[in-house]
Design a protein around this motif. Structure first.
Motif, PDB file in Angstrom:
ATOM      1  N   PRO B 251      43.198 -15.018 -18.139  1.00  0.00           N
ATOM      2  CA  PRO B 251      44.094 -14.831 -18.723  1.00  0.00           C
ATOM      3  C   PRO B 251      44.546 -13.495 -18.887  1.00  0.00           C
ATOM      4  N   GLN B 252      43.679 -12.530 -18.768  1.00  0.00           N
ATOM      5  CA  GLN B 252      44.102 -11.206 -18.524  1.00  0.00           C
ATOM      6  C   GLN B 252      44.589 -10.757 -17.331  1.00  0.00           C
ATOM      7  N   ILE B 253      43.928 -11.382 -16.385  1.00  0.00           N
ATOM      8  CA  ILE B 253      44.412 -11.198 -15.098  1.00  0.00           C
ATOM      9  C   ILE B 253      46.053 -11.655 -15.169  1.00  0.00           C
ATOM     10  N   ILE B 254      46.195 -12.659 -15.574  1.00  0.00           N
ATOM     11  CA  ILE B 254      47.639 -13.333 -15.639  1.00  0.00           C
ATOM     12  C   ILE B 254      48.469 -12.157 -16.387  1.00  0.00           C
ATOM     13  N   ARG B 255      47.768 -11.597 -17.411  1.00  0.00           N
ATOM     14  CA  ARG B 255      48.639 -10.841 -18.189  1.00  0.00           C
ATOM     15  C   ARG B 255      49.212  -9.428 -17.403  1.00  0.00           C
ATOM     16  N   ALA B 256      48.415  -9.207 -16.736  1.00  0.00           N
ATOM     17  CA  ALA B 256      48.507  -7.979 -15.847  1.00  0.00           C
ATOM     18  C   ALA B 256      49.637  -8.035 -15.103  1.00  0.00           C
ATOM     19  N   ALA B 257      49.639  -9.336 -14.466  1.00  0.00           N
ATOM     20  CA  ALA B 257      50.973  -9.715 -13.583  1.00  0.00           C
ATOM     21  C   ALA B 257      52.182 -10.070 -14.419  1.00  0.00           C
ATOM     22  N   ALA B 258      51.809 -10.230 -15.727  1.00  0.00           N
ATOM     23  CA  ALA B 258      53.195 -10.347 -16.789  1.00  0.00           C
ATOM     24  C   ALA B 258      53.568  -8.969 -16.895  1.00  0.00           C
ATOM     25  N   ILE B 259      52.758  -8.118 -17.088  1.00  0.00           N
ATOM     26  CA  ILE B 259      53.255  -6.893 -17.377  1.00  0.00           C
ATOM     27  C   ILE B 259      53.963  -6.260 -16.233  1.00  0.00           C
ATOM     28  N   LEU B 260      53.583  -6.449 -15.104  1.00  0.00           N
ATOM     29  CA  LEU B 260      53.966  -5.874 -13.923  1.00  0.00           C
ATOM     30  C   LEU B 260      55.480  -6.453 -13.920  1.00  0.00           C
ATOM     31  N   GLN B 261      55.576  -7.813 -14.119  1.00  0.00           N
ATOM     32  CA  GLN B 261      56.944  -8.307 -13.937  1.00  0.00           C
ATOM     33  C   GLN B 261      57.894  -7.840 -14.989  1.00  0.00           C
ATOM     34  N   LEU B 262      57.462  -7.483 -16.181  1.00  0.00           N
ATOM     35  CA  LEU B 262      58.241  -6.854 -17.305  1.00  0.00           C
ATOM     36  C   LEU B 262      58.596  -5.582 -16.769  1.00  0.00           C
ATOM     37  N   LEU B 264      59.091  -4.465 -14.060  1.00  0.00           N
ATOM     38  CA  LEU B 264      59.930  -4.488 -12.809  1.00  0.00           C
ATOM     39  C   LEU B 264      61.152  -5.518 -13.223  1.00  0.00           C
ATOM     40  N   GLY B 265      61.218  -5.890 -14.618  1.00  0.00           N
ATOM     41  CA  GLY B 265      62.455  -6.545 -14.832  1.00  0.00           C
ATOM     42  C   GLY B 265      62.611  -7.690 -14.362  1.00  0.00           C
ATOM     43  N   ASN B 266      61.700  -8.525 -13.771  1.00  0.00           N
ATOM     44  CA  ASN B 266      61.718  -9.661 -13.020  1.00  0.00           C
ATOM     45  C   ASN B 266      61.744 -11.145 -13.624  1.00  0.00           C
ATOM     46  N   VAL B 267      61.400 -11.074 -14.962  1.00  0.00           N
ATOM     47  CA  VAL B 267      61.125 -12.182 -15.826  1.00  0.00           C
ATOM     48  C   VAL B 267      62.576 -12.706 -15.964  1.00  0.00           C
ATOM     49  N   GLY B 268      62.938 -14.100 -16.130  1.00  0.00           N
ATOM     50  CA  GLY B 268      64.086 -14.716 -16.254  1.00  0.00           C
ATOM     51  C   GLY B 268      65.212 -14.638 -15.321  1.00  0.00           C
ATOM     52  N   ARG B 269      64.887 -14.099 -14.269  1.00  0.00           N
ATOM     53  CA  ARG B 269      65.939 -13.827 -13.404  1.00  0.00           C
ATOM     54  C   ARG B 269      65.681 -14.687 -12.064  1.00  0.00           C
ATOM     55  N   PRO B 270      66.924 -14.985 -11.432  1.00  0.00           N
ATOM     56  CA  PRO B 270      66.686 -15.853 -10.036  1.00  0.00           C
ATOM     57  C   PRO B 270      65.718 -15.133  -9.150  1.00  0.00           C
ATOM     58  N   GLY B 271      64.617 -15.845  -8.658  1.00  0.00           N
ATOM     59  CA  GLY B 271      63.763 -15.333  -7.662  1.00  0.00           C
ATOM     60  C   GLY B 271      62.634 -14.498  -8.295  1.00  0.00           C
ATOM     61  N   GLY B 272      62.761 -14.223  -9.652  1.00  0.00           N
ATOM     62  CA  GLY B 272      61.786 -13.486 -10.200  1.00  0.00           C
ATOM     63  C   GLY B 272      60.886 -14.229 -11.230  1.00  0.00           C
ATOM     64  N   GLY B 273      59.838 -13.750 -11.666  1.00  0.00           N
ATOM     65  CA  GLY B 273      59.053 -14.403 -12.685  1.00  0.00           C
ATOM     66  C   GLY B 273      57.846 -14.485 -12.018  1.00  0.00           C
ATOM     67  N   ILE B 274      57.024 -15.489 -12.900  1.00  0.00           N
ATOM     68  CA  ILE B 274      55.413 -15.912 -12.462  1.00  0.00           C
ATOM     69  C   ILE B 274      55.462 -17.367 -12.196  1.00  0.00           C
ATOM     70  N   LEU B 275      55.394 -17.613 -11.128  1.00  0.00           N
ATOM     71  CA  LEU B 275      55.003 -19.098 -10.787  1.00  0.00           C
ATOM     72  C   LEU B 275      53.634 -19.651 -10.920  1.00  0.00           C
ATOM     73  N   ALA B 276      53.264 -20.053 -12.033  1.00  0.00           N
ATOM     74  CA  ALA B 276      51.809 -20.555 -12.182  1.00  0.00           C
ATOM     75  C   ALA B 276      51.484 -21.872 -11.418  1.00  0.00           C
ATOM     76  N   LEU B 277      50.854 -21.736 -10.438  1.00  0.00           N
ATOM     77  CA  LEU B 277      50.746 -22.846  -9.736  1.00  0.00           C
ATOM     78  C   LEU B 277      49.624 -23.781 -10.054  1.00  0.00           C
ATOM     79  N   ARG B 278      50.101 -24.933 -10.622  1.00  0.00           N
ATOM     80  CA  ARG B 278      49.035 -25.812 -11.420  1.00  0.00           C
ATOM     81  C   ARG B 278      48.728 -26.758 -10.239  1.00  0.00           C
ATOM     82  N   GLY B 279      47.495 -27.074 -10.074  1.00  0.00           N
ATOM     83  CA  GLY B 279      47.370 -28.173  -9.110  1.00  0.00           C
ATOM     84  C   GLY B 279      47.539 -29.701  -9.463  1.00  0.00           C
ATOM     85  N   HIS B 280      47.088 -30.518  -8.809  1.00  0.00           N
ATOM     86  CA  HIS B 280      47.236 -32.029  -9.192  1.00  0.00           C
ATOM     87  C   HIS B 280      48.518 -32.265  -9.515  1.00  0.00           C
ATOM     88  N   ALA B 281      48.770 -33.517  -9.568  1.00  0.00           N
ATOM     89  CA  ALA B 281      50.170 -33.834  -9.693  1.00  0.00           C
ATOM     90  C   ALA B 281      50.798 -33.682 -11.140  1.00  0.00           C
TER      91      ALA B 281
END
Lengths: 257, 870, 342
Positions: B251-262, B264-281
């Protein structure tokens, strides 16, 4: 009826093998055995009687256009789905003595499996090494271009399954245009070795499965200048005729002398 | 999940794969997206065709790397160093999207003096309790906040049951965090921005090169490229998967990505944010309607004995936020209880709250398997899972299964978990003897996905209904059938046994209709119950805003509310896609919002940041939010809305606060609450590592992570001469997880028939390994043999002056099927990341030697001999 | 550094070969501008895997090549014998042809993947398919030589009349002509394929097969007692030609012919050539008066010719497995695709 064709584009293939599986599932083709090859991720080896789509995995010490991949030396990994070329002048069709191999109204090359008696002549007549005889069934098999699906207005199973549209299905001339545009676009982006594989200049006369590849055809085991073997008919029969005449002469001489 | 939850408010991907076509740069890290999400990856390819730059950072050159524009090798386990390096780059070069950062994040909040960073304390934050090896969960609150008042009661932070990382508290805090002191100039030494800067001051490109193995120029190129995808005209997205989550600091690694995206102002914008790729259907679905022990549907917390479970009021008080959307918490729990207990749930009995189970310890997969090994678990249901192959330390798990009294396995094939008692390496090695195993195994056939009605929720929070195409064969049945009829029979038994322990079971509503010869429950009725309805007349609700805390509504999962708003309108079954984001196809929770926090796609004043990146904006005429997506915001709240004093819930959030689940409405660069191991991501090495922690030599690995060390679950030292190489397990496209569904099918089995591992030419040459040969891989946990795939795609890295080799180990094989092989998870330890209790399967230490392993018992001798070496 | 390397065309060729193979040449005084050169495209292939499929034919096929050849040429010899009034060789020649025809069809049918469908060979007649030509030829030859035998025996038994005389001549002529085709079409069958060692030898294999058929037919006649000048003459000519062919293959040194010169198949080829060539020829030339020597010479030739059929099929198998064999004969056009220059 428009001429069916495949355009298979290495530049967007991700090597997922959905095409291989979709083809086998649709056509009820058996597995090829479970032998690991150690050749990158390719355990399918080649097209054959029970493999009609084969994904190639090329690990090469070359750059892929402008991609920043290798560290000390250039490196790239590319993928391509190979298939029967459905040649304009098809070696297998020319060779078939039973008339089992025909050209359909879709302009595809089709093996009628209920007529084939397994003589194996098509196998050695394909310049691309595609068609083969099944040891279990005894007759020759290759890609049918999903003739049954196309007759019902569906696209071939492999094209349907491909997630990145690396396999495109459509009308031949249109796909040829697309291929040209694609190669131009790739070259503009710095993929200097992008080219089309569609041997229109050879005696094969062009194929209905064309490819956009990166690098030399040989790297994909594509013959760089394939020929339909029947171009050799004249020279071969000519030599046979001459030899036969000499034989007649020798026999006559033997009796005369 | 809590990484995203604490940063933004919800533990889910902020965008869907199709939105990637709007990205200008895509960073894929901790993921092999082309391999494991090949269909979703088409959007990455499309993005590339439209000019986006795709960056892949990974220990291996995988099928994703082949399609990327830039690839960088990375030492497994050093992700936070890398991401911290990017954050450092952004801060040093002032690349942050300043306006976004000031208005939409908590960068300007001034932290109290009591707060101490890891830079101050040599590797831990303030609030560290060395004895209990945990943090005080209130240690990082904003502190004396103006106009606040209520201080959060102690929550599940310090308790033997430990913190529930999955629940909403991983997303928000039950404390009043609004109206705190802040510095919009971001220059106050204790404002979050400056604390951040100090925290990452040593994460230089040189450090990244030295300890991640990423050449400096390559790192700077990546930094330059990704960080320029920011600002009003550009956005960038980050995609991650189990490369990040299967670590002791996931979760801390993901937090680091989240901080970066915040930043850079990418969250909530088209083509921006974090895509958590969850596996399995339907993994997303299996945490929404959870199969996890510590949460209730919709990320409500499971009551925890002694902490919040005395009565409903206490529980609500613990978890309800006075401000922000979680102010509605009570509506959701009460509606859930009404769905569970129907008429039996009354105000007088706290709506049946006391019938809910209580968390009393570590009931995670790891937790109960360890207890199972100690003989403390009687029975187990295993449905659609194969722990004998896919569980961490699968040797331990197979042995643990032999201690059960009974085991029910529901699957489509007889997989290793069902056959462990006669067909496992333990039997072959004499560690287990079938005649001595008392476990009674029930193997029940399960229906496949085309043989039952149901609903998947996949990675972009999208519910998609799937219809039954054929009847399942023979005795095979769906999960719904099984659970429904099992429950029905148990309820019938409970009727004869009126003891208090059976009261909850008896109170459960269990009245779904059944149809057909198989008496299959109507799954649509279940979905309707999940959607929610008015209790008195069963009118379906159209969304979670209609839910009440007075017992007049019932709702099985508040975040799904709206999926079935009217009879006959199953939105999960709609297949009429209207636009790029797929409106009209399926239903994305919440409320069909495809991009979360999309208020942030507009300026504070409500206009889009740019024409190119417009998504949702304020319509001054109609006085409402409108646009291309469903607004993730109160529709009629004006951009310049200022909350009155003592406002509650969503009304306490201003009109320019997009992160509505947070009590202060901002994106949390600094996470004051919600994570057990720190408010800011810090580089720690993994539980096993080839080097010491360069930043904090006294804090080698995540201090809050659990090792569960015992003789069957040993660890290497860091470093360890016996285990000099760094390995990670992963998936291949051709197989599916434990291989139970792919090793049994000829068309898949033949694509990757043998267990192999990926080795660099340098390592091969060093150890005399040839491509196509056999190797034996050992860790302190286990010994396996695999074929050797020697490839340039693996490369050794220069880490702190020494050559570190990395090894890739796919994990799909087991003792059954058309193709068989050793299980890679025999090598992995059972460990628990402190928030979500996931094991560390990336960046663990191993040894690789040429040749096959010994057979039978001799294999263990071989392993022990190796362990005994010094 | 080699002391005083021989300056010659061979040396130049060797340097060219080394350059083409490795992209670099190591020798005194050689500093190629722009070197080291990139490997020629033809040096690469996909993991060294074969491009083509190997022939699927089993042991029956080379045996059929041999027997069909003997049968066909025997019918020719029978006709010429008839023209020269040699009744003995006429009758035996026809019977050899007939026997050969009887054995041939079952052999071919057994090799089919679906033997029950052998009649499908006669569904169509495709001039462009050597196998179709062959199937019809065998059918025609078998009928003609069978008819010739029946007519001839009837005539011999005294039932001759004008009609039968005309018929027998017609049958013999048809058998001889179709016999020639039978003996030679199999070489065209191999030559008109994609297999490099076959297609690149499409002008040579007819010579090989016809020589073998001719010599074997004569040898079979000898083994049946016809130790006469006719068979000796034919035997000598066939043996001499076999030697010439063998020397040609060795000296030509082409990459594509490697299967004929290297490995097991190379030795098989040489064994066949040695037996049919020098062994039988020398025996005839220097001990031709001795009947034992002639019998041995005949046996040598027959075995040699039979081995050589197997060697050529096996060579095709080896050739199909070598991607370089295919790539090198194609000499790609500048853009990598295009017509090969023959």
């Amino acid at each position: 009826m428009p001429t069916s064709a495949f355009l298979t584009d290495a530049s967007v293939c991700i090597g997922c093998k959905a095409c291989e599986v979709a083809c086998k599932e649709w056509n009820h083709i058996p597995d090829d055995g479970f032998e690991w090859s150690g050749q990158s991720y390719d355990n399918t080896h080649a097209l054959g009687a029970s493999t009609w789509r084969h994904v190639l995995f090329l690990e090469e010490k070359q750059p892929m256009g402008p991609q920043l991949a290798g560290i000390e030396e250039p490196f790239r990994w590319q993928f391509l789905s190979d298939v029967c070329k459905h040649c304009e002048n098809a070696g297998c069709l020319e060779a078939c003595p039973t008339g089992a191999i025909v050209r359909t109204e879709l302009e595809s090359v089709f093996v009628q499996h209920d007529i084939c008696n397994g003589c194996g002549y098509c196998v050695v007549s394909c310049p691309f090494g595609v068609v083969d005889k099944s040891h279990e069934v005894g007759t020759a098999f290759k890609c049918t271009f999903c003739y049954d699906r196309q007759r019902d207005g569906l696209m071939p199973a492999c094209a349907k399954a491909c997630p990145t549209q690396s396999i495109r299905f459509g009308e031949l001339e249109e796909l040829r245009r697309e291929a040209h545009e694609r190669v131009e676009k790739l070259q503009d982006r710095g993929y200097n070795d992008a080219q089309i594989y569609d041997p229109t200049g050879s005696s094969v006369g062009g194929t209905h499965a064309i490819f956009v590849i990166l690098g030399q055809p040989e790297a994909y085991n594509f013959p760089p200048a394939p020929e339909v073997p029947t171009i050799h008919l004249k020279s071969a029969w000519g030599a046979a005729l001459v030899s036969a005449l000499v034989v007649v002469l020798v026999v006559c001489l033997a009796f005369a002398l | 999940m809590p990484g995203l939850g604490t940063s933004f408010g919800r533990g889910g991907a902020t965008l869907g794969p199709s939105d990637l076509v709007n990205s200008d740069a895509i960073l894929i890290m901790g993921s092999n997206m082309a391999e494991n999400h090949p269909v979703g990856f088409q959007w990455v390819i499309e993005a590339r065709e439209r000019g986006a730059t795709v960056i892949h950072v990974d220990p291996r050159f995988s099928r994703t790397s082949a399609m990327a524009d830039i690839w960088a090798p990375l030492r497994a386990g050093s992700d936070i160093l890398f991401l911290g390096g990017l954050i450092h780059y952004v801060l040093e070069n002032k690349k942050d999207f300043r306006e976004y950062v000031i208005h939409y994040t908590n960068a300007s909040i001034i932290l109290p003096e009591e707060f101490k960073d890891t830079e101050d304390l040599g590797g831990v934050f303030s609030g560290w309790d060395a004895k209990n090896r945990s943090y005080d969960s209130n240690a990082w609150l904003y502190g004396a906040c103006v106009g606040g008042g209520r201080v959060a009661p102690k929550s599940a932070g310090r308790h033997s049951g430990r913190h529930s990382g999955h629940c909403k508290d991983g997303a928000g805090a039950a404390a009043d965090l609004g109206n705190c002191e802040c510095d919009p100039t971001l220059s106050h030494p204790r404002c979050v921005y400056q604390v951040l800067k100090k925290h990452y001051s040593r994460y230089t490109p040189e450090l990244v090169e030295r300890f991640c193995g990423v050449p400096r120029e390559r790192f700077l190129k990546i930094a330059e490229t990704f960080c320029s995808a920011s600002g009003p005209e550009k956005t960038g997205a980050i995609c991650y998967a189990l490369g990040w989550t299967q670590q002791s600091k996931g979760p801390q690694i993901i937090r680091a990505a989240a901080i970066l995206q915040l930043l850079l102002g990418n969250v909530g914008r088209p083509g921006g944010g974090i895509l958590a790729l969850r596996g399995h259907a339907s993994i997303q679905g299996s945490t929404d309607i959870p199969t996890l022990y510590d949460i209730l549907p919709g990320y409500l917390a499971m009551p925890n004995l002694g902490l919040d479970s005395k009565n409903l009021a206490d529980y609500v008080a613990t978890h309800r936020d006075p401000t922000g959307w979680w102010w509605n918490f009570d509506k959701y729990i009460v509606s859930l209880l009404k769905a569970y207990y129907g008429e039996e749930a009354k105000k007088e009995n706290d709506w049946g709250f006391n019938w809910l189970p209580r968390v009393t310890g570590d009931h995670s997969h790891q937790g109960y398997f360890l207890e199972m090994l100690d003989g403390k678990v009687e029975g187990l249901f295993v449905m659609g899972q194969n722990p004998a192959v896919a569980g961490p330390n699968s040797r331990l798990e197979r042995k643990a299964l032999s201690k059960l009294k009974w085991l029910v396995v529901r699957d489509m094939v007889e997989l290793e978990t069902a056959s462990f008692w006669y067909d496992s390496p333990e039997v072959e090695r004499g560690e287990l003897r079938p005649e001595e195993i008392a476990t009674e195994v029930f193997l029940l056939p399960a229906a496949g996905h085309a043989e039952k009605d149901g609903c998947f929720t996949n990675t972009q929070r999208l519910l998609q209904w799937h219809q039954k195409a054929v009847d399942p064969p023979g005795d095979a049945r769906s999960e719904t059938w099984f659970m429904f009829h099992l429950g029905r029979r148990l309820k019938e038994k409970a009727k004869q046994d009126p003891r208090p322990r059976n009261a909850g079971l008896s109170a459960l509503t269990w009245d779904y209709s059944v149809e057909g010869t198989m008496q299959e429950p109507k799954v649509e009725e279940v979905l309707q119950e999940i959607n929610g309805y008015q209790v008195d007349d069963h009118t379906l609700v159209t969304g979670f805003t209609e839910l009440k805390a007075d017992g007049s509504t019932a709702c099985g999962c508040w975040i799904y509310s709206g999926v079935f708003p009217r009879p006959g309108e199953n939105r999960a079954n709609q297949r009429n896609s209207q636009d790029l984001w797929g409106h009209g196809w399926g239903f994305a929770w919440p409320a069909d919002r495809r991009i979360l926090y999309n208020r942030a796609s507009a300026r504070p004043d409500g206009r889009p940041w740019s024409e190119r990146k417009k998504l949702v904006w304020w319509d001054e005429q109609k006085k409402e939010w409108t646009g291309l997506d469903v607004p993730d915001f109160a529709r009629t709240k004006a951009p310049n809305y200022q909350p009155p004093k003592h406002a509650e819930g969503d009304e306490a959030l201003a009109g320019d606060k997009p992160f509505i689940l947070h009590p202060d409405g901002t994106g949390w660069i600094f996470a004051p609450k919600g994570l057990a191991d720190g408010p800011l991501p810090t580089h720690y090495e993994g539980l096993e590592a080839p080097v010491g922690n360069p930043l904090y030599p006294d804090r080698q690995s995540n201090p809050a992570a659990m090792r569960d060390e015992r003789p069957e679950n040993r660890y290497a030292s860091s470093p360890d001469d016996r285990f000099p190489y760094v390995m990670s397990t992963y998936r291949l496209t051709e197989h599916h997880t434990s291989g139970a569904m792919s090793r049994m099918l000829p068309h898949l089995a033949e694509l990757q028939p043998e267990f192999f591992c990926e080795i660099s030419p340098e390592l091969a040459s060093e150890r005399g390994i040839e491509n196509g040969g056999w190797v034996t891989v050992m860790t302190p946990r286990g010994i396996v043999e695999a074929r050797a795939l020697v490839t340039r795609r693996m490369r050794p890295l220069l880490i702190d002056g020494k050559m570190v080799h990395q090894v890739g180990v796919p994990y799909h094989w087991g003792s059954r099927g058309l193709v068989k092989g050793d299980s890679a998870n025999d090598l992995v330890a059972i460990s628990e990341e402190p928030n979500v209790r996931i094991m560390e399967a990336k960046g663990i230490l191993c040894d690789v030697s040429p040749g096959r392993r010994a057979r039978g018992k001799a294999a263990l001798d071989q392993l022990n001999a190796h362990l005994g070496r010094k | 550094m080699a002391a005083n390397p021989k300056i010659s065309e061979d040396r130049l060729d060797a340097l060219r070969e080394e350059a083409a193979r490795t992209g670099n040449v190591q020798d005194h005084g050689i500093v190629p501008v722009g070197g080291p050169f990139p490997k020629p495209a033809s040096a690469m292939s996909y993991h060294g895997n074969p491009v083509l499929k190997p022939p699927t034919w089993t042991w029956q096929v080379p045996l059929y090549f041999f027997i069909g050849g003997v049968a066909g040429i025997s019918a020719l010899i029978a006709l010429v014998a008839h023209l020269f009034g040699n009744a003995g060789m006429l009758r035996t020649g026809l019977w050899i042809g007939f026997a050969g025809a009887l054995i041939s069809a079952p052999l071919l049918i057994a090799d089919l993947g679906r033997p029950a469908r052998f009649l499908n060979m006669l569904r169509v007649f495709k001039l462009r398919s050597a196998m179709s030509v062959g199937a019809w030829t065998l059918a025609g030859f078998s009928s003609a030589v069978g008819l010739a035998v029946v007519c001839h025996e009837l005539i011999l038994a005294g039932y001759g009349n004008d009609f039968l005389l005309v018929l027998v001549w017609a049958a013999e002529i048809f058998a001889a002509l179709s016999g020639l085709i039978l003996a030679s079409y199999t070489s065209v069958l191999l030559g008109v394929t994609a297999i490099p060692v076959w297609s690149e030898n499409r002008k040579l294999v007819p010579v090989v097969f016809l020589t073998g058929a001719l010599g074997s037919a004569a040898a079979v006649l000898e083994l049946l007692g016809f130790l006469v000048p006719v068979t000796q003459f034919i035997g000598i000519v066939a043996g001499a030609v076999e030697i010439v062919i063998a020397i040609m293959i060795e000296l030509r040194g082409r990459y594509v012919d490697r299967p004929l010169r290297e490995g097991t198949v190379g030795w098989l080829t040489r064994a066949g050539a040695a037996l049919a060539g020098p062994a039988s020829l020398l025996l005839r030339l220097f001990s031709g008066h001795s009947s034992v020597a002639r019998y041995v010479a005949a046996v040598c030739f027959v075995i040699g010719a039979l081995i050589s059929r197997y060697a050529w099929i096996a060579a095709g198998r080896v050739s199909s497995r070598d991607p370089q064999a295919l790539f090198r004969i194609q000499r790609p056009a500048p853009n990598g695709i295009g017509p090969a220059r023959h």
